[in-house]
Design a protein around this motif. Sequence first.
Motif, PDB file in Angstrom:
ATOM      1  N   VAL A 243       0.832  -1.200   0.000  1.00 31.89           N
ATOM      2  CA  VAL A 243       0.000   0.000   0.000  1.00 31.89           C
ATOM      3  C   VAL A 243       0.870   1.255   0.000  1.00 31.89           C
ATOM      4  N   SER A 244       1.977   1.222   0.729  1.00 31.46           N
ATOM      5  CA  SER A 244       2.888   2.374   0.728  1.00 31.46           C
ATOM      6  C   SER A 244       3.419   2.648  -0.675  1.00 31.46           C
ATOM      7  N   TYR A 245       3.772   1.587  -1.378  1.00 30.92           N
ATOM      8  CA  TYR A 245       4.269   1.741  -2.753  1.00 30.92           C
ATOM      9  C   TYR A 245       3.190   2.347  -3.658  1.00 30.92           C
ATOM     10  N   ASP A 246       1.957   1.876  -3.521  1.00 32.35           N
ATOM     11  CA  ASP A 246       0.867   2.406  -4.352  1.00 32.35           C
ATOM     12  C   ASP A 246       0.609   3.879  -4.057  1.00 32.35           C
ATOM     13  N   ILE A 247       0.674   4.265  -2.794  1.00 34.77           N
ATOM     14  CA  ILE A 247       0.436   5.672  -2.431  1.00 34.77           C
ATOM     15  C   ILE A 247       1.537   6.560  -2.996  1.00 34.77           C
ATOM     16  N   LYS A 248       2.782   6.136  -2.833  1.00 33.79           N
ATOM     17  CA  LYS A 248       3.888   6.941  -3.363  1.00 33.79           C
ATOM     18  C   LYS A 248       3.852   7.013  -4.887  1.00 33.79           C
ATOM     19  N   LYS A 249       3.340   5.977  -5.511  1.00 38.99           N
ATOM     20  CA  LYS A 249       3.254   5.959  -6.966  1.00 38.99           C
ATOM     21  C   LYS A 249       2.227   6.961  -7.471  1.00 38.99           C
ATOM     22  N   HIS A 250       1.065   7.047  -6.806  1.00 35.67           N
ATOM     23  CA  HIS A 250      -0.004   7.945  -7.237  1.00 35.67           C
ATOM     24  C   HIS A 250       0.155   9.350  -6.663  1.00 35.67           C
ATOM     25  N   PHE A 251       0.802   9.456  -5.475  1.00 38.90           N
ATOM     26  CA  PHE A 251       0.952  10.764  -4.829  1.00 38.90           C
ATOM     27  C   PHE A 251       2.405  10.932  -4.391  1.00 38.90           C
ATOM     28  N   PRO A 252       3.280  11.292  -5.320  1.00 35.77           N
ATOM     29  CA  PRO A 252       4.715  11.396  -5.006  1.00 35.77           C
ATOM     30  C   PRO A 252       5.023  12.414  -3.917  1.00 35.77           C
ATOM     31  N   GLU A 253       4.158  13.422  -3.754  1.00 35.01           N
ATOM     32  CA  GLU A 253       4.430  14.459  -2.766  1.00 35.01           C
ATOM     33  C   GLU A 253       4.134  14.007  -1.336  1.00 35.01           C
ATOM     34  N   SER A 254       3.500  12.857  -1.150  1.00 32.70           N
ATOM     35  CA  SER A 254       3.096  12.396   0.179  1.00 32.70           C
ATOM     36  C   SER A 254       4.259  11.746   0.920  1.00 32.70           C
ATOM     37  N   ASP A 255       4.163  11.746   2.233  1.00 31.87           N
ATOM     38  CA  ASP A 255       5.092  11.043   3.114  1.00 31.87           C
ATOM     39  C   ASP A 255       4.333   9.930   3.814  1.00 31.87           C
ATOM     40  N   VAL A 256       4.835   8.700   3.708  1.00 32.07           N
ATOM     41  CA  VAL A 256       4.155   7.530   4.265  1.00 32.07           C
ATOM     42  C   VAL A 256       5.059   6.878   5.301  1.00 32.07           C
ATOM     43  N   GLU A 257       4.491   6.616   6.474  1.00 39.39           N
ATOM     44  CA  GLU A 257       5.234   5.945   7.542  1.00 39.39           C
ATOM     45  C   GLU A 257       4.448   4.720   7.996  1.00 39.39           C
ATOM     46  N   SER A 258       5.120   3.569   8.003  1.00 38.82           N
ATOM     47  CA  SER A 258       4.486   2.316   8.387  1.00 38.82           C
ATOM     48  C   SER A 258       4.510   2.142   9.907  1.00 38.82           C
ATOM     49  N   TRP A 259       3.606   1.302  10.391  1.00 38.60           N
ATOM     50  CA  TRP A 259       3.568   1.001  11.822  1.00 38.60           C
ATOM     51  C   TRP A 259       4.861   0.336  12.281  1.00 38.60           C
ATOM     52  N   LYS A 260       5.571  -0.343  11.378  1.00 40.43           N
ATOM     53  CA  LYS A 260       6.810  -1.016  11.745  1.00 40.43           C
ATOM     54  C   LYS A 260       7.891  -0.017  12.140  1.00 40.43           C
ATOM     55  N   SER A 261       7.946   1.111  11.446  1.00 41.77           N
ATOM     56  CA  SER A 261       8.947   2.124  11.774  1.00 41.77           C
ATOM     57  C   SER A 261       8.456   3.060  12.868  1.00 41.77           C
TER      58      SER A 261
END
Length: 435
Positions: A243-261
């Motif tokens: 899901v992080s990859y899909d979000i960055k692909k469609h919205f390059p300006e976004s910052d995504v942080e996973s629960w793991k980090s």
Amino acid sequence: MKRPDSLFSSVKWIFYVSQRFSKVDRKGGSKVTSFLASLGICFGVMTLITVISIMNGFQMSFIDSIMEVSSYHLRVTGFELENSYDFASFCQNHNEIKTVTPFYEAQALMVGRNGSQGASLIRAVPENIMAEDEGFRKEAVVWSGDFDLSKPDSIVLGSELARRLGLRTGSTVNLFALSGGNDVNLISNDRIFTVTGIVRTGYADINASYAFININDGIKYFGSGAKLIYGLKLNSTKSDNLVSYDIKKHFPESDVESWKSYNRSFFGTLKIEKNMLMLLVFIIFIVVGINIFNGMRRRVYERREEISILKAFGGSNGKIQSIFIMQGFLTGFKGAIPGLVLGLLLSMNMSGIFLMMSKIVYFIQLFMVKLTMPASAPFVRENSMYMIYANIPPRVFVNEVLIITIFGIFSSLLAAWAASSGVLKLTVAEVMRDE
């Protein structure tokens, strides 16, 4: 022409001879040793399954509260509320995204009744979050009042935070100091909120520091510098990278942080704690394996005449060694399977066991106090911690149970294999000469 032995007939012969060796015991010590070894494996498997299940229950109660209330599976920033329609549509159409919640966060120093103060994390969430987010509704249990943020300047507090500030439903609290941008007053006596509800989760830090207000109040009080955060909950925790990859692909300006980090240090601590506990309890199997090894070596020595006779009639070293390995397997199997059953039964009934332990400890304390200080007997109470433990259900994971059971059998099998290697050194001539 002689037909070669099939695998089934070989195993059948090995099993038969192994059972005969177990039943025909001239000295009686081997059978007792085998029983004690099986009993040790049984208690080891039972203890490890029970302890790990209880620990899973405690850890998962923390993790569920953190994931559903605090961190979410993914935290996405880089959008403003007025231009986030495309991102919201993307989330609704994505198969792996279950819910999406916009919110703001700020740190505050709250002043409650009689001037009591407490640091808190203020989270501005949509007023319908209870209706829209099933996981949040399940973990954030309302203890008093309602989770009602429909009116302006309404606030819902964590249970421990409310207790520390001396607040209850209907009380007022001041956000005396509030973090924010240049357009926010750091200190103010005008940010007065009315407590509409008190909630409690399975994680103490959330109860002690979290407070919830309406997202519109967050925009009003946090200032223009507040960062809008989208909390995403997924159908599976393992799909966060996809899901992080899909979000960055469609919205390059976004910052995504996973629960793991986001929770790396906390989850890392839980993992180390669990691994250390498993390592300590696995020592039980090592001790039992050593006992099986010593008992099997003695059994090989006692059976050297029978071994020489089997060799004289054409038995190979491998098959003769397999007889003792089969005995080790049966010893582990007879211990691991009852241990598995007992461990699962204990895990499923730990609530009643904790309550029973609470009663036993209470009556022992009451008895001792009546013997030594009778006047203090009315003040003896049951330990409330047992009630807390009883309300946290153990979690049984199939893969962990299988690993523990297989390891219990494998420890006995490995000890039998190591001990029976002495069979390969025996020769018929030497045994007959010595006897």
